[in-house]
Design a protein around this motif. Structure first.
Motif, PDB file in Angstrom:
ATOM      1  N   LYS A  72       0.835  -1.206   0.000  1.00 53.98           N
ATOM      2  CA  LYS A  72       0.000   0.000   0.000  1.00 53.98           C
ATOM      3  C   LYS A  72       0.869   1.256   0.000  1.00 53.98           C
ATOM      4  N   ASP A  73       0.357   2.307  -0.648  1.00 55.50           N
ATOM      5  CA  ASP A  73       1.042   3.604  -0.618  1.00 55.50           C
ATOM      6  C   ASP A  73       0.513   4.434   0.540  1.00 55.50           C
ATOM      7  N   ILE A  74       0.956   5.677   0.645  1.00 51.28           N
ATOM      8  CA  ILE A  74       0.603   6.536   1.776  1.00 51.28           C
ATOM      9  C   ILE A  74      -0.897   6.800   1.843  1.00 51.28           C
ATOM     10  N   GLU A  75      -1.595   6.703   0.702  1.00 52.51           N
ATOM     11  CA  GLU A  75      -3.037   6.929   0.655  1.00 52.51           C
ATOM     12  C   GLU A  75      -3.839   5.672   0.936  1.00 52.51           C
ATOM     13  N   GLY A  76      -3.145   4.547   1.135  1.00 51.96           N
ATOM     14  CA  GLY A  76      -3.838   3.288   1.391  1.00 51.96           C
ATOM     15  C   GLY A  76      -4.233   2.543   0.134  1.00 51.96           C
ATOM     16  N   ASN A  77      -3.749   3.014  -1.015  1.00 52.86           N
ATOM     17  CA  ASN A  77      -4.050   2.349  -2.282  1.00 52.86           C
ATOM     18  C   ASN A  77      -2.989   1.302  -2.607  1.00 52.86           C
ATOM     19  N   PHE A  91       2.798  -0.837 -13.118  1.00 58.12           N
ATOM     20  CA  PHE A  91       2.949  -2.131 -12.447  1.00 58.12           C
ATOM     21  C   PHE A  91       2.331  -2.048 -11.059  1.00 58.12           C
ATOM     22  N   GLN A  92       1.604  -3.110 -10.674  1.00 59.90           N
ATOM     23  CA  GLN A  92       1.043  -3.204  -9.340  1.00 59.90           C
ATOM     24  C   GLN A  92       1.870  -4.213  -8.527  1.00 59.90           C
ATOM     25  N   TRP A  93       1.863  -4.030  -7.184  1.00 60.07           N
ATOM     26  CA  TRP A  93       2.864  -4.732  -6.375  1.00 60.07           C
ATOM     27  C   TRP A  93       2.303  -5.453  -5.165  1.00 60.07           C
ATOM     28  N   MET A  94       2.893  -6.621  -4.904  1.00 65.67           N
ATOM     29  CA  MET A  94       2.720  -7.305  -3.632  1.00 65.67           C
ATOM     30  C   MET A  94       3.619  -6.648  -2.595  1.00 65.67           C
ATOM     31  N   ASN A  95       3.366  -6.978  -1.324  1.00 66.40           N
ATOM     32  CA  ASN A  95       4.180  -6.447  -0.240  1.00 66.40           C
ATOM     33  C   ASN A  95       5.442  -7.283  -0.085  1.00 66.40           C
ATOM     34  N   GLY A 127       5.848   2.482  -1.753  1.00 68.25           N
ATOM     35  CA  GLY A 127       5.181   1.413  -1.021  1.00 68.25           C
ATOM     36  C   GLY A 127       5.737   1.282   0.384  1.00 68.25           C
ATOM     37  N   GLY A 128       5.113   0.393   1.171  1.00 67.20           N
ATOM     38  CA  GLY A 128       5.575   0.168   2.539  1.00 67.20           C
ATOM     39  C   GLY A 128       4.677   0.787   3.587  1.00 67.20           C
TER      40      GLY A 128
END
Length: 387
Positions: free
Chosen positions: A154-159, A166-170, A209-210
């Protein structure tokens, strides 16, 4: 008596040498991971995107033949992208229900590439292209996030973390780490690959992220309850996360070495320090820790001066003299409608040799077909001259 024993020793020695000669002759034509690299890596990435090279066994045979005729001795074949493997995978099936990319049902392109390449003494490196990325141009995160929503970064906005579509896993979640390590280990255990490769997505996470609950909790535990900085490129925040990815790499390499101690561990990150600032990849530290056998930074530049500038930075400041032996630049050969002309290709390769860098890895295979005049001319001629 002494003379007799001497003669017997001589006969035994002669017999041993003869057996050794026979053994080496029998295996001379078989590419082996246990032999030292007898030539610098001259490689190419082989993918299923914008290329039909993997879509039949015949196409694979032709692609390998083209590589062999073009001075290529190492193929980096895509093994994992867009939430699919290009080999039958129990690990993937357990998570998403799909065991292989739908375009390759009933086949095993990885096995076919290995068979075709090893017949020509070309090494095969399994390229885990998507690494910790779960999807491309899919804001839902695709089948992996659908099956495991708590794996999302998730980014700082919770998205859902996204960068360059590209979309990412943690990458910090232990379940995600175990999943990715299982994919890589599965290939090493079941296929005669010469090595594995991560790139700018393994080990990696965009620095925006993070901010998921799990990672924030880890950060608070390590920082007396303080929350992470809102600035995702805050130096200390970047360093803390990049160190976690370095630890992941250490763990993965240790697991892989236990399976095959001769395995080539290759990584192809972005150029440094951009790689750490944007993708948390502190690859000079990977080299200093001895985690990587082959480092292939993506020195993708569209003119010679820009290429020369980046090469000078790497050779003269970012790698020790010992680690320079493991350095091979990634060279851009095709993207969309772009191909460097023969003049630029020759300039880049010649400059590599001037720096004492004896190889390169080209992105990607289709560009070799478009530049046969160079690869089956000056490139192979120079390779022959160096032997």
């Amino acid at each position: 008596m002494a003379l007799l024993q001497s003669k017997r020793s001589y006969v035994i020695l002669l017999g041993s040498l003869l057996l050794l000669l026979i053994f080496s002759t029998v295996y001379k034509g078989n590419a082996s991971k246990t032999t030292e690299q007898d030539a610098a890596v001259r490689g190419v990435w082989l993918t299923n995107v914008a290329s039909d090279a993997l879509f039949s066994r015949e196409n694979i045979e032709q692609a390998v033949a083209t590589c062999a005729a073009s001075g290529i001795n190492t193929i980096f074949v895509v093994t994992w992208n867009r939430a699919f493997t290009l080999y039958p995978s129990n690990t993937l099936q357990d998570v998403t229900g799909a065991s292989i990319h739908p375009d390759f049902e009933g086949r095993d392109p990885l096995k076919e590439v290995i068979e075709a390449a090893h017949k020509r003494n070309i090494k095969v490196i399994a390229w885990f292209e998507f690494g910790f990325s779960c999807a491309y141009e899919d804001p839902t995160g695709g089948p992996i996030i659908e099956a495991k929503p708590h794996w999302a970064s998730k980014d700082i906005e919770g998205n859902l973390t996204e960068k360059n579509n590209f979309q990412w896993m943690n990458a910090f979640h232990p379940e995600v780490q175990d999943f990715v390590k299982s994919l890589v280990r599965e290939v090493v255990e079941n296929y005669d690959v010469d090595g594995i490769q991560g790139d700018d997505r393994l080990p990696a996470l965009p620095s925006n992220g993070g901010y998921d609950d799990f990672t924030v909790g880890l950060y608070k535990d390590a920082h007396n309850g303080e929350s992470p900085p809102e600035n995702h490129q805050d130096y200390a925040w970047v360093k803390w996360r990049s160190a976690l990815l370095t630890t992941f790499l250490q763990d993965m390499v240790e697991e892989l070495r236990a399976v095959d101690n001769e395995l080539i561990i290759s990584m192809s990150p972005s150029i440094y320090p951009w790689s750490e600032e944007n993708y948390l990849q502190d690859w000079p530290s990977w080299m200093n820790l001895g985690l990587v056998d082959l480092i292939v930074p993506q020195v993708y530049r569209y003119n010679f001066e820009a290429y020369k500038k980046e090469m000078d930075k790497i050779v003269n400041g970012q790698l020790s003299e010992e680690n320079l032996k493991k350095f091979i630049p990634g060279v851009l050969l095709q993207v969309d409608d772009y191909n460097p002309d023969d003049v630029l290709l020759k300039q880049m390769v010649d400059y590599n040799r001037d720096l004492g860098v004896e190889g390169e890895v080209f992105f990607f295979y289709e560009g070799i077909k478009k530049r046969k005049s160079y690869f089956q001319g000056p490139y192979t001629e120079r390779t022959a001259d160096e032997k």
